[in-house]
Design a protein around this motif. Structure first.
Motif, PDB file in Angstrom:
ATOM      1  N   ASN A 243     -58.511 -31.543  35.086  1.00  0.00           N
ATOM      2  CA  ASN A 243     -57.565 -31.466  33.970  1.00  0.00           C
ATOM      3  C   ASN A 243     -56.427 -30.454  34.203  1.00  0.00           C
ATOM      4  OD1 ASN A 243     -60.422 -30.156  32.906  1.00  0.00           O
ATOM      5  ND2 ASN A 243     -58.719 -28.755  32.594  1.00  0.00           N
ATOM      6  N   MET A 244     -56.330 -29.926  35.416  1.00  0.00           N
ATOM      7  CA  MET A 244     -55.269 -28.960  35.719  1.00  0.00           C
ATOM      8  C   MET A 244     -53.931 -29.642  36.011  1.00  0.00           C
ATOM      9  SD  MET A 244     -56.874 -26.058  38.185  1.00  0.00           S
ATOM     10  CE  MET A 244     -57.972 -24.787  37.596  1.00  0.00           C
ATOM     11  N   VAL A 245     -52.851 -28.878  35.805  1.00  0.00           N
ATOM     12  CA  VAL A 245     -51.516 -29.296  36.219  1.00  0.00           C
ATOM     13  C   VAL A 245     -51.251 -28.745  37.618  1.00  0.00           C
ATOM     14  CG1 VAL A 245     -49.042 -29.156  35.711  1.00  0.00           C
ATOM     15  CG2 VAL A 245     -50.695 -29.274  33.835  1.00  0.00           C
ATOM     16  N   LYS A 246     -50.768 -29.583  38.516  1.00  0.00           N
ATOM     17  CA  LYS A 246     -50.395 -29.104  39.841  1.00  0.00           C
ATOM     18  C   LYS A 246     -49.218 -28.141  39.723  1.00  0.00           C
ATOM     19  CE  LYS A 246     -51.764 -33.219  42.483  1.00  0.00           C
ATOM     20  NZ  LYS A 246     -51.275 -34.317  43.364  1.00  0.00           N
ATOM     21  N   LEU A 247     -49.246 -27.088  40.527  1.00  0.00           N
ATOM     22  CA  LEU A 247     -48.147 -26.124  40.510  1.00  0.00           C
ATOM     23  C   LEU A 247     -46.796 -26.800  40.699  1.00  0.00           C
ATOM     24  CD1 LEU A 247     -49.582 -23.074  42.470  1.00  0.00           C
ATOM     25  CD2 LEU A 247     -48.432 -22.960  40.248  1.00  0.00           C
ATOM     26  N   GLU A 248     -46.724 -27.789  41.572  1.00  0.00           N
ATOM     27  CA  GLU A 248     -45.456 -28.453  41.869  1.00  0.00           C
ATOM     28  C   GLU A 248     -44.941 -29.283  40.699  1.00  0.00           C
ATOM     29  OE1 GLU A 248     -46.887 -32.412  44.253  1.00  0.00           O
ATOM     30  OE2 GLU A 248     -47.232 -30.469  45.218  1.00  0.00           O
ATOM     31  N   GLU A 249     -45.812 -29.574  39.719  1.00  0.00           N
ATOM     32  CA  GLU A 249     -45.410 -30.370  38.559  1.00  0.00           C
ATOM     33  C   GLU A 249     -45.180 -29.515  37.319  1.00  0.00           C
ATOM     34  OE1 GLU A 249     -48.548 -33.197  38.164  1.00  0.00           O
ATOM     35  OE2 GLU A 249     -48.066 -34.238  40.030  1.00  0.00           O
ATOM     36  N   LEU A 250     -45.551 -28.236  37.395  1.00  0.00           N
ATOM     37  CA  LEU A 250     -45.485 -27.371  36.220  1.00  0.00           C
ATOM     38  C   LEU A 250     -44.051 -27.101  35.779  1.00  0.00           C
ATOM     39  CD1 LEU A 250     -47.367 -25.749  34.323  1.00  0.00           C
ATOM     40  CD2 LEU A 250     -47.068 -23.795  35.867  1.00  0.00           C
ATOM     41  N   GLU A 251     -43.157 -26.873  36.729  1.00  0.00           N
ATOM     42  CA  GLU A 251     -41.779 -26.508  36.405  1.00  0.00           C
ATOM     43  C   GLU A 251     -41.093 -27.580  35.572  1.00  0.00           C
ATOM     44  OE1 GLU A 251     -37.623 -25.087  38.621  1.00  0.00           O
ATOM     45  OE2 GLU A 251     -39.384 -25.660  39.807  1.00  0.00           O
ATOM     46  N   ALA A 252     -41.198 -28.837  35.981  1.00  0.00           N
ATOM     47  CA  ALA A 252     -40.541 -29.924  35.254  1.00  0.00           C
ATOM     48  C   ALA A 252     -41.120 -30.072  33.856  1.00  0.00           C
ATOM     49  CB  ALA A 252     -40.679 -31.229  36.033  1.00  0.00           C
ATOM     50  N   LEU A 253     -42.431 -29.925  33.719  1.00  0.00           N
ATOM     51  CA  LEU A 253     -43.061 -30.061  32.403  1.00  0.00           C
ATOM     52  C   LEU A 253     -42.605 -28.957  31.462  1.00  0.00           C
ATOM     53  CD1 LEU A 253     -45.005 -31.287  30.412  1.00  0.00           C
ATOM     54  CD2 LEU A 253     -46.894 -30.099  31.578  1.00  0.00           C
ATOM     55  N   ILE A 254     -42.555 -27.730  31.941  1.00  0.00           N
ATOM     56  CA  ILE A 254     -42.126 -26.624  31.079  1.00  0.00           C
ATOM     57  C   ILE A 254     -40.662 -26.775  30.699  1.00  0.00           C
ATOM     58  CG2 ILE A 254     -41.723 -24.126  31.035  1.00  0.00           C
ATOM     59  CD1 ILE A 254     -44.341 -23.841  32.622  1.00  0.00           C
ATOM     60  N   ALA A 255     -39.845 -27.254  31.616  1.00  0.00           N
ATOM     61  CA  ALA A 255     -38.431 -27.496  31.301  1.00  0.00           C
ATOM     62  C   ALA A 255     -38.294 -28.535  30.196  1.00  0.00           C
ATOM     63  CB  ALA A 255     -37.689 -27.942  32.552  1.00  0.00           C
ATOM     64  N   THR A 256     -39.098 -29.582  30.245  1.00  0.00           N
ATOM     65  CA  THR A 256     -39.054 -30.617  29.210  1.00  0.00           C
ATOM     66  C   THR A 256     -39.517 -30.068  27.867  1.00  0.00           C
ATOM     67  OG1 THR A 256     -39.457 -32.351  30.843  1.00  0.00           O
ATOM     68  CG2 THR A 256     -39.932 -32.891  28.547  1.00  0.00           C
ATOM     69  N   ILE A 257     -40.590 -29.294  27.882  1.00  0.00           N
ATOM     70  CA  ILE A 257     -41.087 -28.686  26.650  1.00  0.00           C
ATOM     71  C   ILE A 257     -40.010 -27.814  26.007  1.00  0.00           C
ATOM     72  CG2 ILE A 257     -42.670 -26.911  25.784  1.00  0.00           C
ATOM     73  CD1 ILE A 257     -44.746 -28.047  27.758  1.00  0.00           C
ATOM     74  N   LYS A 258     -39.315 -27.024  26.808  1.00  0.00           N
ATOM     75  CA  LYS A 258     -38.270 -26.150  26.272  1.00  0.00           C
ATOM     76  C   LYS A 258     -37.150 -26.962  25.646  1.00  0.00           C
ATOM     77  CE  LYS A 258     -37.122 -22.505  28.730  1.00  0.00           C
ATOM     78  NZ  LYS A 258     -36.781 -21.643  29.885  1.00  0.00           N
ATOM     79  N   LYS A 259     -36.809 -28.107  26.237  1.00  0.00           N
ATOM     80  CA  LYS A 259     -35.771 -28.972  25.672  1.00  0.00           C
ATOM     81  C   LYS A 259     -36.209 -29.525  24.317  1.00  0.00           C
ATOM     82  CE  LYS A 259     -33.757 -30.442  30.085  1.00  0.00           C
ATOM     83  NZ  LYS A 259     -33.570 -31.592  31.016  1.00  0.00           N
ATOM     84  N   ILE A 260     -37.468 -29.953  24.226  1.00  0.00           N
ATOM     85  CA  ILE A 260     -37.978 -30.468  22.945  1.00  0.00           C
ATOM     86  C   ILE A 260     -37.970 -29.373  21.887  1.00  0.00           C
ATOM     87  CG2 ILE A 260     -40.036 -31.386  21.786  1.00  0.00           C
ATOM     88  CD1 ILE A 260     -40.707 -32.779  24.456  1.00  0.00           C
TER      89      ILE A 260
END
Length: 263
Positions: A243-260
């Motif tokens: 259930n972990m997020v890969k480090l390489e995928e974390l940046e894009a997800l956090i950027a999207t969350i901040k936009k929302i």
């Protein structure tokens, strides 16, 4: 936005520093209140054979070194009231695991420190029931009403990580995010919310592909922060890898969350 991220458990000093180095951008981001998360012990593993961590003394030594070398604030779990004072000497936030969220002695011991406390909602409880663990904390800190404002002032957070549903699955009721925010600032645990606790072979499973959808949903509902465990290779993680997020995928997800959140 508060962000709690790091590996599930301390596997080794080398592993911890490799992951910590990869998270520097969040510490440097002024829009993020960043905490590095790793557990010195995972006391609620499914079987005796499951890896639990390096123990309290070695674990805290490594977390202190992360704090000294990177300047990170630290969050880790405490499972017993007797651990609290020793752990509080190192960390900036104490985290109470979901299965222990009603344990009065543990709550009071944490409240008697000057640390922020993140209480994970038990998967067996409704969001409204979390008023009472919050109230135990606040009363110990001299406040008699569980409100968002009082909890923010006195350093009490609630963490949503889903509810047990059927056999071996978790479901997030987004209404809990609204309800719990009446009592305290809310952190959404996006990775434990996709766990499958009773998977085969005595190991916890999960579906990390669902993490982005739940995280984006929580951002749209409105929360104060996110908890996301990460690893450079979840397939070899010694705890909670599925259930972990890969480090390489974390940046894009956090950027999207901040936009929302900005919307």
């Amino acid at each position: 936005m508060t962000l709690l991220t790091g590996p599930c458990v301390i596997e080794s000093e080398e592993n911890i520093f490799k992951i910590a180095k990869s998270l520097e951008q969040y510490h440097e981001d002024d829009s993020i209140d960043f905490y590095f998360k790793a557990s010195f012990d995972k006391a609620n593993r499914t079987s005796l054979e499951s890896f639990r961590g390096l123990g309290i003394d070695e674990g805290l030594r490594i977390l202190q070194k992360v704090k000294d070398d990177f300047g990170y604030k630290i969050v880790t779990d405490v499972h017993e009231s007797t651990q609290v004072n020793q752990v509080a000497e190192v960390v900036d936030m104490l985290q109470i695991p979901a299965f222990l969220c009603r344990q009065t002695d543990l709550l009071v011991a944490c409240a008697n420190t000057d640390k922020i406390v993140n209480i994970k909602k038990g998967q067996f409880l409704s969001g409204s029931a979390m008023e009472y663990p919050v109230l135990k904390m606040l009363q110990t800190r001299g406040c008699n009403e569980a409100t968002y404002e009082n909890s923010k002032k006195h350093g009490v957070l609630l963490c949503e990580r889903g509810n047990s549903f059927g056999y071996g699955n978790m479901v997030v009721d987004m209404r809990n995010l609204v309800t719990m925010r009446n009592f305290a600032p809310v952190i959404f645990d996006a990775t434990h919310s996709v766990q499958m606790p009773t998977a085969e072979n005595g190991k916890t499973g999960g579906d990390s592909s669902m993490v982005p959808y739940l995280a984006k949903g929580a951002a749209a509902v409105g929360v104060d922060g996110f908890f996301m465990e990460t690893h450079f290779d979840p397939s070899i993680a010694l705890s909670d890898g599925p259930n972990m997020v890969k480090l390489e995928e974390l940046e894009a997800l956090i950027a999207t969350i901040k936009k929302i959140q900005a919307i």
